[in-house]
Design an enzyme around this catalytic site. Structure first.
Site, mmCIF file in Angstrom:
data_model
loop_
_atom_site.group_PDB
_atom_site.id
_atom_site.type_symbol
_atom_site.label_atom_id
_atom_site.label_comp_id
_atom_site.label_asym_id
_atom_site.label_seq_id
_atom_site.Cartn_x
_atom_site.Cartn_y
_atom_site.Cartn_z
ATOM 1 N N SER A 1 8.179 3.823 0.415
ATOM 2 C CA SER A 1 7.094 3.201 -0.340
ATOM 3 C C SER A 1 7.133 3.639 -1.800
ATOM 4 O O SER A 1 6.997 2.814 -2.717
ATOM 5 C CB SER A 1 5.751 3.585 0.289
ATOM 6 O OG SER A 1 4.694 2.936 -0.375
ATOM 7 N N SER B 1 0.857 -1.181 0.000
ATOM 8 C CA SER B 1 0.000 0.000 0.000
ATOM 9 C C SER B 1 0.894 1.230 0.000
ATOM 10 O O SER B 1 1.882 1.286 0.749
ATOM 11 C CB SER B 1 -0.912 0.009 1.230
ATOM 12 O OG SER B 1 -1.787 1.122 1.189
ATOM 13 N N GLU B 2 0.553 2.216 -0.823
ATOM 14 C CA GLU B 2 1.479 3.327 -1.056
ATOM 15 C C GLU B 2 1.710 4.194 0.173
ATOM 16 O O GLU B 2 2.685 4.955 0.221
ATOM 17 C CB GLU B 2 0.985 4.199 -2.219
ATOM 18 C CG GLU B 2 -0.270 4.984 -1.941
ATOM 19 C CD GLU B 2 -0.752 5.735 -3.182
ATOM 20 O OE1 GLU B 2 -0.655 6.966 -3.175
ATOM 21 O OE2 GLU B 2 -1.212 5.110 -4.124
ATOM 22 N N ASN B 3 0.844 4.099 1.177
ATOM 23 C CA ASN B 3 1.088 4.884 2.389
ATOM 24 C C ASN B 3 2.136 4.261 3.293
ATOM 25 O O ASN B 3 2.442 4.801 4.354
ATOM 26 C CB ASN B 3 -0.221 5.125 3.156
ATOM 27 C CG ASN B 3 -0.929 3.836 3.530
ATOM 28 O OD1 ASN B 3 -1.020 2.916 2.729
ATOM 29 N ND2 ASN B 3 -1.449 3.777 4.744
ATOM 30 N N GLY B 4 2.705 3.095 2.881
ATOM 31 C CA GLY B 4 3.830 2.531 3.602
ATOM 32 C C GLY B 4 3.563 1.214 4.286
ATOM 33 O O GLY B 4 3.927 1.031 5.454
#
Length: 215
Positions: free
Chosen positions: A91, A49-52
């Site tokens: 990320s 997930s791109e938020n980490g």
């Protein structure tokens, strides 16, 4: 004629069916997040997930939500054994560095040759919402789109040329919709499969573009 449409969960299951064992996959905001709930048991798929987050699991059971553990769409998620969370910059380095095998995104439009428009309709009052879509669309080894085939006005979201602002050029390899699954090629659309009773010729009339047979 009305055709049996895939529900959102059926569509998510159809996407999950094509994800290979060992893949590192990013699921975009919206419909794509449902794919996490339909991955076959026994397969090792690492969700990013791109938020980490890396090693994201399915949605938590009701009452078990932890709102400090969320995906990019701010939905509560679970973390699989061995999972990790980290800085946003790390990320994006994963996304831009070609470390994702597949990303699954939503879209407003996809062209027959794989151009993607998924961050703005260009409307004067629209709020730009590109997020990490450009990084994902270009950085992942394969970009898949999951969407309804038609707009609420019954216009095809598969088009000859995108009229909305572009996210990426010739980046989409597959489009999974409620009526059919397509491949985007340099020569145009190719049919992979369709719901029962829907022929390729009928799809061509719905989409308004030539569609080559499945190979």
């Amino acid at each position: 004629m009305d055709y049996p449409r895939r529900t959102k969960d059926q569509l998510a299951a159809r996407v999950a069916q094509d994800i290979f064992d060992g893949a590192v996959v990013n699921l975009g905001i919206g419909q794509p997040t449902l794919v996490a709930n339909h991955l076959p048991a026994g397969m090792e798929v690492v969700l990013h997930s791109e938020n980490g987050l890396l090693g994201m699991g399915s949605a938590p059971a009701e009452g078990q939500e932890d709102y400090d553990l969320i995906n990019a769409g701010k939905q509560p998620v679970t973390l699989r054994p061995g999972g990790a969370f980290f800085h946003h910059a790390d990320s994006f380095a994963m996304m831009r560095g070609g470390h994702l095998d597949i990303c699954v995104l939503g879209a407003f439009q996809v062209s027959a040759t794989g151009d993607l428009a998924n961050w703005s309709t260009g409307a004067p009052d629209a709020i730009p919402a590109v997020g990490g879509a450009m990084d994902l669309a270009i950085g992942a080894k394969q970009t898949w789109v999951m969407m309804d085939l038609l707009t609420k006005q019954n216009e095809s979201k598969l088009v000859e040329k995108c009229s909305y602002p572009l996210t990426g050029l010739a980046c989409v390899k597959r489009v999974y919709t409620d009526l059919a699954t397509f491949a985007c090629t340099e020569q145009g659309l190719q049919l992979i499969d369709a719901v029962d009773g829907l022929s390729r010729e009928a799809l061509e009339r719905i989409v308004g573009l030539p569609i080559s047979p499945a190979q």
